[in-house]
Design a protein around this motif. Structure first.
Motif, PDB file in Angstrom:
ATOM      1  N   ALA A   6      76.973 -42.614   2.672  1.00 23.63           N
ATOM      2  CA  ALA A   6      76.607 -43.506   1.568  1.00 23.63           C
ATOM      3  C   ALA A   6      75.110 -43.469   1.305  1.00 23.63           C
ATOM      4  CB  ALA A   6      77.056 -44.936   1.882  1.00 23.63           C
ATOM      5  N   PHE A   7      74.315 -43.479   2.379  1.00 17.86           N
ATOM      6  CA  PHE A   7      72.863 -43.517   2.226  1.00 17.86           C
ATOM      7  C   PHE A   7      72.332 -42.288   1.495  1.00 17.86           C
ATOM      8  CE2 PHE A   7      68.772 -42.138   4.089  1.00 17.86           C
ATOM      9  CZ  PHE A   7      67.947 -43.103   3.529  1.00 17.86           C
ATOM     10  N   GLN A   8      72.728 -41.100   1.952  1.00 17.58           N
ATOM     11  CA  GLN A   8      72.174 -39.883   1.350  1.00 17.58           C
ATOM     12  C   GLN A   8      72.758 -39.608  -0.030  1.00 17.58           C
ATOM     13  OE1 GLN A   8      72.138 -37.079   5.070  1.00 17.58           O
ATOM     14  NE2 GLN A   8      70.337 -36.644   3.815  1.00 17.58           N
ATOM     15  N   THR A   9      73.983 -40.018  -0.251  1.00 14.29           N
ATOM     16  CA  THR A   9      74.536 -39.900  -1.598  1.00 14.29           C
ATOM     17  C   THR A   9      73.730 -40.744  -2.565  1.00 14.29           C
ATOM     18  OG1 THR A   9      76.775 -39.477  -0.774  1.00 14.29           O
ATOM     19  CG2 THR A   9      76.580 -40.257  -3.037  1.00 14.29           C
ATOM     20  N   PHE A  10      73.405 -41.956  -2.149  1.00 10.55           N
ATOM     21  CA  PHE A  10      72.610 -42.846  -2.996  1.00 10.55           C
ATOM     22  C   PHE A  10      71.224 -42.264  -3.258  1.00 10.55           C
ATOM     23  CE2 PHE A  10      69.704 -46.480  -3.554  1.00 10.55           C
ATOM     24  CZ  PHE A  10      70.292 -47.071  -4.665  1.00 10.55           C
ATOM     25  N   VAL A  11      70.558 -41.794  -2.198  1.00 11.62           N
ATOM     26  CA  VAL A  11      69.215 -41.224  -2.335  1.00 11.62           C
ATOM     27  C   VAL A  11      69.229 -40.010  -3.258  1.00 11.62           C
ATOM     28  CG1 VAL A  11      67.376 -40.020  -1.081  1.00 11.62           C
ATOM     29  CG2 VAL A  11      68.375 -42.094  -0.129  1.00 11.62           C
ATOM     30  N   MET A  12      70.243 -39.164  -3.103  1.00  6.93           N
ATOM     31  CA  MET A  12      70.336 -37.938  -3.886  1.00  6.93           C
ATOM     32  C   MET A  12      70.618 -38.217  -5.364  1.00  6.93           C
ATOM     33  SD  MET A  12      70.654 -34.587  -4.202  1.00  6.93           S
ATOM     34  CE  MET A  12      71.341 -33.548  -5.498  1.00  6.93           C
ATOM     35  N   ILE A  13      71.405 -39.255  -5.648  1.00 10.46           N
ATOM     36  CA  ILE A  13      71.980 -39.400  -6.982  1.00 10.46           C
ATOM     37  C   ILE A  13      71.292 -40.412  -7.887  1.00 10.46           C
ATOM     38  CG2 ILE A  13      74.094 -40.174  -8.168  1.00 10.46           C
ATOM     39  CD1 ILE A  13      74.122 -37.276  -7.137  1.00 10.46           C
ATOM     40  N   TRP A  14      70.715 -41.473  -7.353  1.00  4.95           N
ATOM     41  CA  TRP A  14      70.357 -42.589  -8.233  1.00  4.95           C
ATOM     42  C   TRP A  14      69.359 -42.215  -9.319  1.00  4.95           C
ATOM     43  CZ3 TRP A  14      65.677 -45.009  -9.097  1.00  4.95           C
ATOM     44  CH2 TRP A  14      64.649 -44.817  -8.170  1.00  4.95           C
ATOM     45  N   GLN A  15      68.368 -41.396  -8.991  1.00  9.75           N
ATOM     46  CA  GLN A  15      67.386 -41.005 -10.011  1.00  9.75           C
ATOM     47  C   GLN A  15      68.030 -40.113 -11.079  1.00  9.75           C
ATOM     48  OE1 GLN A  15      63.685 -39.468  -8.402  1.00  9.75           O
ATOM     49  NE2 GLN A  15      63.688 -40.941  -6.729  1.00  9.75           N
ATOM     50  N   LEU A  16      68.833 -39.160 -10.631  1.00 10.18           N
ATOM     51  CA  LEU A  16      69.522 -38.275 -11.573  1.00 10.18           C
ATOM     52  C   LEU A  16      70.521 -39.061 -12.414  1.00 10.18           C
ATOM     53  CD1 LEU A  16      70.213 -35.247  -9.186  1.00 10.18           C
ATOM     54  CD2 LEU A  16      68.411 -35.433 -10.912  1.00 10.18           C
ATOM     55  N   TYR A  17      71.197 -40.030 -11.795  1.00 13.74           N
ATOM     56  CA  TYR A  17      72.177 -40.853 -12.512  1.00 13.74           C
ATOM     57  C   TYR A  17      71.502 -41.644 -13.627  1.00 13.74           C
ATOM     58  CZ  TYR A  17      76.039 -44.182 -13.156  1.00 13.74           C
ATOM     59  OH  TYR A  17      77.059 -44.939 -13.681  1.00 13.74           O
ATOM     60  N   MET A  18      70.344 -42.216 -13.325  1.00 16.66           N
ATOM     61  CA  MET A  18      69.617 -42.983 -14.338  1.00 16.66           C
ATOM     62  C   MET A  18      69.181 -42.108 -15.521  1.00 16.66           C
ATOM     63  SD  MET A  18      67.142 -45.617 -12.253  1.00 16.66           S
ATOM     64  CE  MET A  18      66.326 -46.057 -13.814  1.00 16.66           C
ATOM     65  N   VAL A  19      68.622 -40.953 -15.189  1.00 11.22           N
ATOM     66  CA  VAL A  19      68.036 -40.089 -16.227  1.00 11.22           C
ATOM     67  C   VAL A  19      69.106 -39.339 -17.010  1.00 11.22           C
ATOM     68  CG1 VAL A  19      66.527 -38.103 -16.625  1.00 11.22           C
ATOM     69  CG2 VAL A  19      65.861 -39.865 -14.985  1.00 11.22           C
ATOM     70  N   LYS A  20      70.112 -38.798 -16.311  1.00 13.10           N
ATOM     71  CA  LYS A  20      71.084 -37.921 -16.964  1.00 13.10           C
ATOM     72  C   LYS A  20      72.336 -38.646 -17.453  1.00 13.10           C
ATOM     73  CE  LYS A  20      69.698 -33.660 -14.614  1.00 13.10           C
ATOM     74  NZ  LYS A  20      70.153 -32.457 -13.868  1.00 13.10           N
ATOM     75  N   GLU A  21      72.808 -39.629 -16.687  1.00 12.37           N
ATOM     76  CA  GLU A  21      74.054 -40.309 -17.052  1.00 12.37           C
ATOM     77  C   GLU A  21      73.787 -41.520 -17.939  1.00 12.37           C
ATOM     78  OE1 GLU A  21      78.335 -40.650 -16.813  1.00 12.37           O
ATOM     79  OE2 GLU A  21      76.923 -39.059 -16.266  1.00 12.37           O
ATOM     80  N   LEU A  22      72.804 -42.349 -17.524  1.00 10.70           N
ATOM     81  CA  LEU A  22      72.492 -43.557 -18.294  1.00 10.70           C
ATOM     82  C   LEU A  22      71.448 -43.317 -19.382  1.00 10.70           C
ATOM     83  CD1 LEU A  22      72.416 -46.208 -15.404  1.00 10.70           C
ATOM     84  CD2 LEU A  22      74.328 -45.608 -16.904  1.00 10.70           C
ATOM     85  N   LYS A  23      70.845 -42.111 -19.369  1.00 12.84           N
ATOM     86  CA  LYS A  23      69.869 -41.702 -20.403  1.00 12.84           C
ATOM     87  C   LYS A  23      68.635 -42.599 -20.435  1.00 12.84           C
ATOM     88  CE  LYS A  23      72.904 -38.627 -21.647  1.00 12.84           C
ATOM     89  NZ  LYS A  23      72.747 -37.220 -21.227  1.00 12.84           N
ATOM     90  N   LEU A  24      68.224 -43.085 -19.270  1.00 10.99           N
ATOM     91  CA  LEU A  24      67.015 -43.893 -19.199  1.00 10.99           C
ATOM     92  C   LEU A  24      65.789 -43.007 -18.995  1.00 10.99           C
ATOM     93  CD1 LEU A  24      68.308 -46.796 -16.924  1.00 10.99           C
ATOM     94  CD2 LEU A  24      67.922 -46.868 -19.389  1.00 10.99           C
ATOM     95  N   SER A  25      64.644 -43.472 -19.468  1.00 14.86           N
ATOM     96  CA  SER A  25      63.415 -42.713 -19.331  1.00 14.86           C
ATOM     97  C   SER A  25      62.957 -42.680 -17.876  1.00 14.86           C
ATOM     98  CB  SER A  25      62.319 -43.341 -20.201  1.00 14.86           C
ATOM     99  OG  SER A  25      61.053 -42.811 -19.894  1.00 14.86           O
ATOM    100  N   THR A  26      62.251 -41.607 -17.488  1.00 13.20           N
ATOM    101  CA  THR A  26      61.710 -41.522 -16.134  1.00 13.20           C
ATOM    102  C   THR A  26      60.688 -42.630 -15.864  1.00 13.20           C
ATOM    103  OG1 THR A  26      60.060 -39.929 -16.929  1.00 13.20           O
ATOM    104  CG2 THR A  26      62.064 -39.033 -15.934  1.00 13.20           C
TER     105      THR A  26
END
Length: 409
Positions: free
Chosen positions: A231-251
């Protein structure tokens, strides 16, 4: 006068530990706020980013255990000074990197530095306060230190957003410089302490490995360290990419979001200190993992900004509770003279297994979508809860056995 001098010494020991943890957390968050996005900006694909993170986990698993033995034999101060120095070099190389090979080189240096640091501040501190006759303080100091350092980390994450305006990689440069400065400062403020120096490094490594695997409880703790990485490494790996690519939020939202997460993580550490007064440490860890499971399934169920922030906050709260709780109860099963070695072994086991998680997460993100990463995190937390229940049972059985022996005497 003697009591007053002792009080000053104790305060000095605690403050030095706080200093190390706060600086470590601040440097780590300068790096952590932008490093995945930095690799993406420099042209790496999600799978290549996963490769870099996987290599970091493999490197940690290779370096972590022997460096713990090095700290016990050759000195925990020396290990910390060298660790911060090598870490700073890795961060500065990462700052300059613009291709997969250079990122891999920098992450290897990063891994060596972090391995030398990993578990060493805690080992140094526990043995120092044990000498002072105050070993019970770890149940209070560890959660407080974690919470305070995370508040500093949140402030640093916000500052990194300002530093990243117009230059997204600038926080990495600042992190490298801070790491170098910390290594120099530690030379002057720490006294040295050791573990078992009467045995050679090679014999100690072999002996500790055999003894760890002989213990049923230690075997369970090692496996728990592995599954806890899912769970920890999945979260670390994904959250930034999820925000930028999936939710389309700015960096630009990354630093702000990191700050929120760190405040929640700090709250989790503080809450752990309260819970540890009422419940066994393992039970508190189970509570933390339960929150991680709820948070993961929340994000997996709804692709929205609200669901993400709610679920991610629950994950961070759970991570904070579990981290502080486990940092307390695990020391009760580790001999003082091998403290850094055992802590490093636990960390190395997690890293050895954890190298697969970034690869799997990156592949899932590229091929079938981010939602399934959150399901992976949920499954990991459920497995970890099951193992924690077994650890709790083993601990209670061992405690009852000791009590029965004492009664028979």
């Amino acid at each position: 006068m003697g009591r007053f001098g002792k009080s000053i010494k104790l305060d000095s020991t605690i403050m030095k530990y706080y200093f190390i943890i706060i600086l470590y957390e601040s440097i780590d968050k300068l790096f952590g706020t932008v490093y995945v996005a930095h690799m993406g900006i420099r042209g790496l694909t999600s799978f290549q980013i996963g490769q870099v993170l996987a290599i970091s986990s493999i490197a940690l698993s290779v370096f972590d255990y022997p460096t713990g033995n090095i700290a016990d034999r050759y000195g925990r101060k020396r290990s910390l000074v060298l660790g911060f120095f090598i870490w700073s070099i890795g961060l500065l190389v990462f700052f300059q990197a613009n291709n997969l090979f250079t990122f891999i080189l920098s992450i290897l240096l990063w891994a060596v530095g972090v391995s030398l640091i990993s578990g060493t501040p805690e080992s140094w501190f526990v043995d120092e306060i044990t000498k002072e006759g105050r070993s019970h303080l770890k149940a209070k100091v560890f959660p407080n230190a974690n919470a305070i350092s995370l508040i500093f980390g949140a402030i640093v994450a916000l500052l990194s957003s300002l530093l990243a305006i117009g230059r997204p990689d600038f926080p990495l440069l600042v992190a490298g410089i801070m790491g170098l400065g910390t290594s120099i400062i530690l030379i002057f403020i720490l006294n040295e302490n050791y573990g078992d120096r009467a045995i050679s490094f090679r014999k100690a490594l072999v002996r500790n490995t055999i003894d760890i695997f002989k213990s049923t409880t230690m075997r369970l703790i090692l496996i728990r360290s592995m599954t806890g990485r899912i769970a920890f490494q999945t979260f670390v790996m994904i959250w930034q990419l999820y925000m930028v690519k999936e939710l389309k939020l700015s960096t630009a939202y990354l630093g702000f979001t990191m700050a929120i997460f760190l405040v929640v993580l700090a709250a989790g550490n503080s809450l752990a200190g309260i819970l540890l007064k009422r419940f066994e440490g393992v039970k508190v860890s189970i509570m933390g993992q339960g929150l991680i499971a709820i948070g993961s399934i929340t994000i997996a169920s709804h692709t929205s900004i609200v669901a993400f922030y709610l679920g991610a906050s629950l994950i961070e709260l759970g991570l904070g509770i579990d981290k502080s709780a486990s940092s307390v109860w695990v020391h009760d099963f580790i001999p003082s003279e091998r403290r850094a070695s055992y802590i490093s072994a636990i960390s190395a086991a997690g890293s050895l297994f954890g190298f697969t998680i970034p690869l799997v997460s990156g592949y899932i993100a590229d091929q079938i979508g981010f939602r399934y990463n959150w399901l992976l995190a949920f499954i990991g937390s459920i497995i970890t809860i099951t193992l924690l229940i077994k650890i709790g049972t083993a601990i209670r059985a061992a405690r009852e056995g000791v009590q029965n022996v004492e009664k028979s005497k």
